[in-house]
Design an enzyme around this catalytic site. Structure first.
Site, PDB file in Angstrom:
ATOM      1  N   ASP A   1       3.331  -4.050   8.122  1.00  0.00           N
ATOM      2  CA  ASP A   1       2.087  -3.297   7.942  1.00  0.00           C
ATOM      3  C   ASP A   1       0.955  -4.312   8.087  1.00  0.00           C
ATOM      4  O   ASP A   1       0.686  -5.104   7.188  1.00  0.00           O
ATOM      5  CB  ASP A   1       2.092  -2.650   6.557  1.00  0.00           C
TER       6      ASP A   1
ATOM      7  N   HIS B   1       0.879  -1.181   0.000  1.00  0.00           N
ATOM      8  CA  HIS B   1       0.000   0.000   0.000  1.00  0.00           C
ATOM      9  C   HIS B   1       0.914   1.227   0.000  1.00  0.00           C
ATOM     10  O   HIS B   1       2.023   1.181   0.539  1.00  0.00           O
ATOM     11  CB  HIS B   1      -0.843  -0.048   1.282  1.00  0.00           C
TER      12      HIS B   1
ATOM     13  N   CYS C   1      -4.595   2.342  -3.820  1.00  0.00           N
ATOM     14  CA  CYS C   1      -3.382   2.883  -3.191  1.00  0.00           C
ATOM     15  C   CYS C   1      -2.212   1.914  -3.336  1.00  0.00           C
ATOM     16  O   CYS C   1      -1.406   1.747  -2.401  1.00  0.00           O
ATOM     17  CB  CYS C   1      -3.604   3.211  -1.709  1.00  0.00           C
TER      18      CYS C   1
ATOM     19  N   GLN D   1      -4.263  -5.049   6.936  1.00  0.00           N
ATOM     20  CA  GLN D   1      -5.227  -6.028   6.412  1.00  0.00           C
ATOM     21  C   GLN D   1      -5.173  -7.363   7.152  1.00  0.00           C
ATOM     22  O   GLN D   1      -5.971  -8.259   6.861  1.00  0.00           O
ATOM     23  CB  GLN D   1      -4.978  -6.289   4.917  1.00  0.00           C
TER      24      GLN D   1
ATOM     25  N   LYS E   1     -10.454  -0.722  10.459  1.00  0.00           N
ATOM     26  CA  LYS E   1     -10.626  -1.923   9.634  1.00  0.00           C
ATOM     27  C   LYS E   1     -11.045  -3.116  10.487  1.00  0.00           C
ATOM     28  O   LYS E   1     -11.346  -4.181   9.960  1.00  0.00           O
ATOM     29  CB  LYS E   1      -9.350  -2.235   8.862  1.00  0.00           C
TER      30      LYS E   1
HETATM   31  C1  PLP Z   1      -2.282  -2.923   3.481  1.00  0.00           C
HETATM   32  C2  PLP Z   1      -2.672  -1.546   3.917  1.00  0.00           C
HETATM   33  N1  PLP Z   1      -1.780  -0.785   4.523  1.00  0.00           N
HETATM   34  C3  PLP Z   1      -2.077   0.449   4.958  1.00  0.00           C
HETATM   35  C4  PLP Z   1      -3.326   0.971   4.773  1.00  0.00           C
HETATM   36  C5  PLP Z   1      -3.586   2.361   5.251  1.00  0.00           C
HETATM   37  O1  PLP Z   1      -4.513   2.351   6.280  1.00  0.00           O
HETATM   38  P1  PLP Z   1      -5.049   3.737   6.863  1.00  0.00           P
HETATM   39  O2  PLP Z   1      -5.691   4.455   5.716  1.00  0.00           O
HETATM   40  O3  PLP Z   1      -6.013   3.340   7.910  1.00  0.00           O
HETATM   41  O4  PLP Z   1      -3.878   4.463   7.378  1.00  0.00           O
HETATM   42  C6  PLP Z   1      -4.302   0.217   4.137  1.00  0.00           C
HETATM   43  C7  PLP Z   1      -5.638   0.785   3.901  1.00  0.00           C
HETATM   44  O5  PLP Z   1      -6.374   0.390   3.035  1.00  0.00           O
HETATM   45  C8  PLP Z   1      -3.974  -1.073   3.697  1.00  0.00           C
HETATM   46  O6  PLP Z   1      -4.864  -1.843   3.073  1.00  0.00           O
END
Ligand code: PLP
Length: 405
Positions: free
Chosen positions: A194, A117, A360, A197, A220
């Site tokens: 990270d 992401h 993203c 998910q 999430k």
């Molecule tokens: C794998 C992953 N990392 C990071 C994020 C970013 O999350 P946030 O927008 O809550 O900071 C997302 C959000 O969709 C994601 O799917």
């Protein structure tokens, strides 16, 4: 309890016929979470960590209790290793700027995957540009799996930081973060995960993974928007400078210097988001009531049927693993000759909510040769009836676009 039973706890599902298949973007919240946030404001609202009067002490206690619950939820050794942030994005930036800036030099390498992401790419791009370190990308195979050969060849003596998504928000694959962490540590690098998910779907044990940093977002996993978590090993957090400075994160300030508060407060500048931390605690209790086994069992059942229906359609290109059990509830796809935005808009006419775009993850889109894709993502509260409505609507998309079929 069935999915239908759990749905009764979610006000947003009552009195309408919307099918919500965008759970990877954000999940829905049960009344218990909404009530917990509201209850904080009704009974305990005062600036936490500051006042000496009852309401402020109560706000502080509830905030710190939430931190303990989060620590135990992900297997941290101590609640001092839990920093509350706004979201995964802020957590990743904190690590990149506070750890990365101080520890990277020209010639060093930061290893990520091409599936990340943007929130696990851009902070590293920026810090690498500033320090002269190089950003190295691991690449997955066709189904989205990163092979052992791939991470063994990319993680080398030059690697100082490895930062990998636990689960890809496009391919749905779970990366072998424990194995990658072991290799990272062997070459003296730190392992950042990270978990945006992953935390809503599986039991996360940061000590079993041996992650040095682990980030996730409350929204999430049924918690409020605006509260996120950064886990960091105490020995690392201790040595890092704060990311943001200002109120509440200091021990002592003079005109030209300051010393920092104890962990984790040195990383929580300004008035903290106590109400949402309390909401996150409630979300974790709800999550544990549902149980990991039920969540996984439902996701596999729904994903299997979605993939089966898409294959029967004959015009759908699917991304990610062949095995529905490896999708973590995420099914990314493109309908032949139809832009994903059109697919999402046509489905919306039938009150079906899916995501379309680059998710993203533009470097991944470039890697798989797709400008954008559509994504349906299910959670334990989705039902078989919803899946059938989704598939029926999907079957009509090409017709709406003017194809014979
Ligand atoms: C794998 C992953 N990392 C990071 C994020 C970013 O999350 P946030 O927008 O809550 O900071 C997302 C959000 O969709 C994601 O799917």
């Amino acid at each position: 309890m069935t999915a239908e039973d759990f749905r009764q706890d979610f006000p947003i599902f009552q009195g309408n016929d919307y099918v919500y298949f965008d759970n990877a973007a954000t999940s829905q919240r049960p009344l218990q979470v909404i009530d917990a946030v509201s209850d904080f404001y009704k009974r305990s609202n005062a600036n936490p960590l500051r006042g000496l009067y009852d309401w402020s002490v109560d706000a502080t206690d509830r905030y710190e209790h939430a931190r303990k619950v989060v620590a135990s939820f992900i297997g941290a050794a101590s609640e001092t290793e839990i920093v509350f942030t706004r979201n995964t994005t802020e957590s990743m930036n904190l690590v990149a700027y506070s750890y990365g800036m101080a520890n990277l030099r020209a010639g060093d390498e930061v290893v990520i995957t091409v599936m990340e992401h943007h929130s696990n790419i851009l902070p590293w791009q920026s810090v690498c540009n500033k320090t002269g370190a190089k950003l190295v990308f691991m690449e997955p195979d066709e189904e989205g799996y990163i092979s052992r050969e791939e991470y063994e060849s990319k993680i080398t003596e030059r690697t100082r930081i490895v930062s990998v998504g636990h689960v890809s928000n496009v391919m749905g694959v779970t990366n072998p973060v424990k194995e990658i962490a072991a290799l990272a540590h062997k070459v003296g690098a730190v392992m950042v995960v990270d978990g945006a998910q992953a935390a809503p779907h599986m039991k996360v044990d940061v000590r079993d993974i041996d992650a040095d940093f682990y980030a996730f977002s409350g929204h999430k996993l049924m918690g409020p928007m605006g509260i996120g978590v950064l886990y960091g090993k105490e020995k690392l957090l201790d040595k890092m400078d704060p990311f943001l400075t200002g109120g509440e994160m200091i021990e002592y300030v003079t005109r030209d210097s300051a010393t920092w508060a104890e962990l984790p407060h040195k990383f929580e500048a300004g008035t903290v988001n106590a109400a949402d931390a309390v909401g996150l605690e409630e979300a974790i209790h709800y999550f544990e009531k549902v149980g990991f086994d039920f969540i996984r069992e439902r996701e596999i059942a729904l994903t299997s049927r979605i993939m089966e229906g898409m294959k029967a359609n004959g015009h759908v290109k699917l991304y990610g693993p062949e095995d529905p059990a490896d999708h973590c509830g995420i099914v990314t796809f493109v309908i032949d000759g139809v832009h994903p935005h059109d697919t999402a808009s046509i489905l919306n006419e039938d009150h079906i909510c899916i995501r379309a775009g680059h998710h993203c993850a533009q470097p991944l889109m470039q890697f798989i040769g797709a400008g954008s894709t559509a994504r349906a993502s299910v959670y334990f509260y989705n039902t078989e009836e919803e899946v059938e409505r989704f598939l029926k609507s999907l079957d009509g998309v090409r017709k709406v676009m003017g194809y014979g079929y």
